[in-house]
Design a protein around this motif. Structure first.
Motif, PDB file in Angstrom:
ATOM      1  N   MET A  37      15.938 -25.786  -6.688  1.00 53.92           N
ATOM      2  CA  MET A  37      16.247 -27.205  -6.558  1.00 53.92           C
ATOM      3  C   MET A  37      15.279 -28.064  -7.370  1.00 53.92           C
ATOM      4  O   MET A  37      15.675 -29.083  -7.957  1.00 53.92           O
ATOM      5  N   VAL A  38      14.016 -27.689  -7.418  1.00 54.90           N
ATOM      6  CA  VAL A  38      13.053 -28.429  -8.240  1.00 54.90           C
ATOM      7  C   VAL A  38      13.436 -28.341  -9.721  1.00 54.90           C
ATOM      8  O   VAL A  38      13.402 -29.348 -10.450  1.00 54.90           O
ATOM      9  N   ALA A  39      13.820 -27.134 -10.146  1.00 55.64           N
ATOM     10  CA  ALA A  39      14.265 -26.974 -11.541  1.00 55.64           C
ATOM     11  C   ALA A  39      15.510 -27.828 -11.808  1.00 55.64           C
ATOM     12  O   ALA A  39      15.626 -28.485 -12.855  1.00 55.64           O
ATOM     13  N   GLY A  40      16.431 -27.846 -10.846  1.00 60.11           N
ATOM     14  CA  GLY A  40      17.622 -28.670 -10.986  1.00 60.11           C
ATOM     15  C   GLY A  40      17.294 -30.156 -11.046  1.00 60.11           C
ATOM     16  O   GLY A  40      17.918 -30.918 -11.790  1.00 60.11           O
TER      17      GLY A  40
ATOM     18  N   ALA B 105      13.006 -13.650   6.267  1.00 58.36           N
ATOM     19  CA  ALA B 105      14.074 -14.410   5.611  1.00 58.36           C
ATOM     20  C   ALA B 105      13.911 -15.907   5.823  1.00 58.36           C
ATOM     21  O   ALA B 105      14.256 -16.708   4.944  1.00 58.36           O
ATOM     22  N   SER B 106      13.373 -16.306   6.964  1.00 59.30           N
ATOM     23  CA  SER B 106      13.194 -17.727   7.250  1.00 59.30           C
ATOM     24  C   SER B 106      12.151 -18.378   6.356  1.00 59.30           C
ATOM     25  O   SER B 106      12.078 -19.605   6.268  1.00 59.30           O
ATOM     26  N   VAL B 107      11.341 -17.571   5.678  1.00 63.09           N
ATOM     27  CA  VAL B 107      10.354 -18.086   4.728  1.00 63.09           C
ATOM     28  C   VAL B 107      10.849 -17.920   3.295  1.00 63.09           C
ATOM     29  O   VAL B 107      10.797 -18.860   2.488  1.00 63.09           O
ATOM     30  N   LEU B 108      11.349 -16.734   2.956  1.00 62.44           N
ATOM     31  CA  LEU B 108      11.760 -16.460   1.573  1.00 62.44           C
ATOM     32  C   LEU B 108      12.956 -17.302   1.144  1.00 62.44           C
ATOM     33  O   LEU B 108      12.994 -17.813   0.015  1.00 62.44           O
ATOM     34  N   ALA B 109      13.941 -17.462   2.031  1.00 66.86           N
ATOM     35  CA  ALA B 109      15.162 -18.191   1.652  1.00 66.86           C
ATOM     36  C   ALA B 109      14.866 -19.642   1.278  1.00 66.86           C
ATOM     37  O   ALA B 109      15.225 -20.089   0.167  1.00 66.86           O
ATOM     38  N   PRO B 110      14.205 -20.426   2.139  1.00 69.68           N
ATOM     39  CA  PRO B 110      13.918 -21.804   1.735  1.00 69.68           C
ATOM     40  C   PRO B 110      12.970 -21.901   0.545  1.00 69.68           C
ATOM     41  O   PRO B 110      13.068 -22.828  -0.261  1.00 69.68           O
ATOM     42  N   LEU B 111      12.056 -20.918   0.416  1.00 72.92           N
ATOM     43  CA  LEU B 111      11.129 -20.945  -0.713  1.00 72.92           C
ATOM     44  C   LEU B 111      11.871 -20.785  -2.035  1.00 72.92           C
ATOM     45  O   LEU B 111      11.656 -21.546  -2.991  1.00 72.92           O
ATOM     46  N   ILE B 112      12.763 -19.801  -2.114  1.00 79.57           N
ATOM     47  CA  ILE B 112      13.518 -19.554  -3.350  1.00 79.57           C
ATOM     48  C   ILE B 112      14.467 -20.719  -3.646  1.00 79.57           C
ATOM     49  O   ILE B 112      14.567 -21.182  -4.789  1.00 79.57           O
TER      50      ILE B 112
ATOM     51  N   ILE C 112       7.728 -26.989   1.687  1.00 79.06           N
ATOM     52  CA  ILE C 112       6.626 -27.153   2.641  1.00 79.06           C
ATOM     53  C   ILE C 112       6.932 -26.420   3.947  1.00 79.06           C
ATOM     54  O   ILE C 112       6.043 -25.839   4.579  1.00 79.06           O
ATOM     55  N   PHE C 113       8.208 -26.426   4.346  1.00 81.08           N
ATOM     56  CA  PHE C 113       8.597 -25.653   5.534  1.00 81.08           C
ATOM     57  C   PHE C 113       8.286 -24.175   5.332  1.00 81.08           C
ATOM     58  O   PHE C 113       7.761 -23.506   6.232  1.00 81.08           O
ATOM     59  N   ALA C 114       8.591 -23.659   4.143  1.00 81.33           N
ATOM     60  CA  ALA C 114       8.370 -22.237   3.870  1.00 81.33           C
ATOM     61  C   ALA C 114       6.894 -21.882   3.905  1.00 81.33           C
ATOM     62  O   ALA C 114       6.490 -20.902   4.549  1.00 81.33           O
ATOM     63  N   ILE C 115       6.055 -22.689   3.224  1.00 81.89           N
ATOM     64  CA  ILE C 115       4.648 -22.301   3.141  1.00 81.89           C
ATOM     65  C   ILE C 115       3.904 -22.552   4.446  1.00 81.89           C
ATOM     66  O   ILE C 115       2.911 -21.864   4.740  1.00 81.89           O
ATOM     67  N   THR C 116       4.366 -23.526   5.249  1.00 83.76           N
ATOM     68  CA  THR C 116       3.720 -23.732   6.550  1.00 83.76           C
ATOM     69  C   THR C 116       4.203 -22.738   7.596  1.00 83.76           C
ATOM     70  O   THR C 116       3.514 -22.492   8.590  1.00 83.76           O
ATOM     71  N   SER C 117       5.372 -22.148   7.376  1.00 90.05           N
ATOM     72  CA  SER C 117       5.897 -21.144   8.309  1.00 90.05           C
ATOM     73  C   SER C 117       5.440 -19.737   7.949  1.00 90.05           C
ATOM     74  O   SER C 117       5.582 -18.820   8.765  1.00 90.05           O
ATOM     75  N   GLY C 118       4.935 -19.567   6.739  1.00 88.30           N
ATOM     76  CA  GLY C 118       4.564 -18.228   6.290  1.00 88.30           C
ATOM     77  C   GLY C 118       3.516 -17.578   7.168  1.00 88.30           C
ATOM     78  O   GLY C 118       3.551 -16.365   7.410  1.00 88.30           O
TER      79      GLY C 118
END
Length: 569
Positions: free
Chosen positions: A277-280, A265-272, A251-257
């Motif tokens: 983490m969801v898969a894990g 990088a501040s958007v792509l890194a947390p998004l990836i 949510i941080f990534a998509i609201t910061s986009g």
């Protein structure tokens, strides 16, 4: 002569047949008066109203907040996003707490903390503490929704009454979204933005005090009594922590986009990282027992659960897109006052609240057709909004679009909510409520981010903010999303799979009880046959079989009559 009845028989006639009472979801059922049920429904609806009000009221207050706290436009988005981020991220753990522990205390604690934090937020004079308090308020608010839904399911056991209660509960969220704009505008116009927060405290704290006495004590599930000391192990702290962290990053990534740029990088890194983490998380859930998992893997295979989860992404997506576009357009470009903006939004709330009373329709019309009809209304409304490019088109385009779209979104919301609870075991009410509301908030967060990004990129090349081109492009994007949702409901929703799934424990216990009943029945029949045979044979045995061994008795009985009709002794 018949013997007189014994004292034991007399006592048994007057005694209850069984000391055990009928169980519902492993609990002893409680009786609630209609007055108490509907007072509790009112309280739960007020909590839902406050959670929606907490966001929508600030749409009216943000311009005043920006000036008062000297915030930039990018920083002002976090007044909304901080609440959404923590609210959506902590819904799951609050749902697990409501399922594993007492939902009464989760609800009262969440409402109380929300009220106290709101008092503090009203006195803040710096932007950083306000954003932190908004994030904490999101955590407190997340404790109220799953617990309220669990209590609703327990209080309203009749399916028709339960459907109406869930529908009204959801409708109060929509009313909070629209009345929040109006009430927030009144506070900003005639008082100050601080009253937006104090208003929440004035409602939340009395609610918490009343709930201490009004919400009945929840009976524990019988299977939990023996393991009370180890109940915390059922929270799945590891799994919930992984998913909560993943949702915060996502949510941080998509609201910061929108503000930082999607390629930063501040958007792509947390998004990836969040995707991995969801898969894990889903892999980890398969490695632990189902009764300990926060979201048991079987949840996604409940009848129609996956398609209903996807459908839940749409209603708040639609409403937030409309709010985001028109509050800024009407105030900044068309120069309408805050009060005028809020009044012109009223049709959204009126229709949403009216449609919240349609819960009983699901007893007459299949939920699939109601949801499809609601999504169809949203499709027509979104097309109209794409062409509403001037104030003169309010009554011809915007007003009918608000009527159709808000009514359709509320139909979709209400009957998706009812259907997803029908298809889920009652013991998972808190978790399912958390998943459903998480989908709503995820749709809302994606809506704010997607609309802002599309609007900004189109306006950069087509006339700037004064042009309607960017807003029209956002509505065409929304149309595509709603259309995909409609097609998914047509293709993947299976009417043949409708109906609640029985509890796994209940099914197993039922099989055991049935098997034991059959065994007892067979044994009783066998004893009856033996007793009847003994009664028939007893006179002959007393006359002719005295002194014989057991084997000789058997021989006498089997060969008593010969082939010529003579007695064989």
């Amino acid at each position: 002569m018949l013997a007189p009845p014994s004292n034991s028989n007399q006592n048994s006639a007057s005694a209850p047949l069984s000391p055990a009472q009928t169980l519902v979801d492993g609990r002893v059922p409680q009786k609630y008066s209609p007055v108490r049920r509907y007072v509790l429904l009112l309280i739960f609806c007020l909590a839902q109203f406050l959670d929606a009000f907490n966001n929508s009221a600030l749409f009216s207050a943000i311009p005043s907040l920006v000036i008062s706290l000297k915030m930039s436009e990018a920083e002002s988005t976090w007044i909304i996003s901080a609440f959404q981020l923590t609210f959506a991220s902590f819904l799951l753990i609050s749902g697990r707490i409501s399922d594993v522990y007492n939902p009464k205390f989760a609800f009262i604690g969440g409402v109380s903390v929300l009220g106290v934090l709101s008092i503090g937020a009203g006195f803040v004079t710096n932007k950083i503490p306000l954003i932190i308090l908004r994030a904490l308020m999101g955590i407190a608010a997340s404790m109220t929704i799953p617990s309220a839904l669990t209590l609703l399911v327990n209080v309203f056991t009749d399916p028709s009454e339960q459907a109406r209660a869930i529908g009204v509960f959801g409708g109060c969220g929509a009313v909070g979204n629209v009345l929040g704009l109006t009430i927030g505008a009144i506070f900003v116009q005639f008082a100050s933005w601080s009253w937006v927060f104090w208003f929440v405290a004035l409602i939340a704290l009395p609610i918490a005090a009343c709930c201490i006495f009004l919400i009945p004590t929840q009976e524990p599930r019988l299977e939990d009594i023996d393991r009370k000391d180890a109940r915390w192990r059922s929270l799945d702290i590891v799994g919930v922590s992984i998913l909560t962290a993943a949702l915060i990053l996502f949510i941080f990534a998509i609201t910061s986009g929108t503000t930082s740029g999607w390629a930063s990088a501040s958007v792509l890194a947390p998004l990836i990282i969040s995707i991995f983490m969801v898969a894990g998380f889903f892999y980890y859930e398969t490695t632990i027992p189902a009764d300990k998992a926060a979201i048991p893997p079987r949840t996604w295979f409940l009848p129609n659960f996956a398609v209903l989860f996807a459908t839940a992404l749409m209603p708040f997506f639609w409403w937030v897109t409309v709010f985001t576009i028109y509050t800024t357009l009407w105030q900044d470009i068309w120069h309408w006052s805050v009060i005028s903006t809020a009044v012109h939004m009223l049709p959204i709330g009126v229709l949403a609240f009216a449609m919240s009373f349609t819960g009983s329709l699901s007893r007459v019309i299949n939920p699939k057709w109601i949801i499809l009809f609601g999504e169809g209304m949203c499709i027509i409304a979104t097309v109209l909004l794409a062409f509403a490019d001037s104030p003169s088109r309010y009554w011809s385009f915007i007003f009918p679009a608000f009527i159709l779209g808000s009514g359709g979104a509320m139909l979709t919301y209400t009957h998706t909510n009812i259907a997803i609870f029908r298809t889920s075991p009652a013991s998972m009410a808190g978790t399912v409520g958390a998943i459903f509301n998480g989908a709503l908030q995820l749709g809302s967060a994606v809506g704010i981010s997607a609309v802002g990004s599309i609007e900004s990129s189109v306006e950069a090349n087509h006339g700037g903010p004064e042009s309607y081109a960017g807003r029209a492009a956002a509505f065409w994007f929304l149309l595509a999303i709603v259309s995909v949702e409609w097609i998914a409901m047509v293709v993947f929703y299976r009417r043949s799979k409708e109906g609640a799934v029985e509890e796994p424990e209940t099914v197993e216990k039922g099989k055991v009880v049935e098997q034991r009943g059959e065994e007892k029945g067979a044994a009783a029949a066998k004893r009856g046959e033996e007793e009847m045979r003994e009664k028939v044979d007893a006179p002959w045995e007393r006359k002719s079989g005295e002194g014989l061994r057991d084997s000789e008795h058997t021989a006498v009985r089997e060969s008593r009559v010969g082939a010529n009709g003579d007695l064989n002794v």
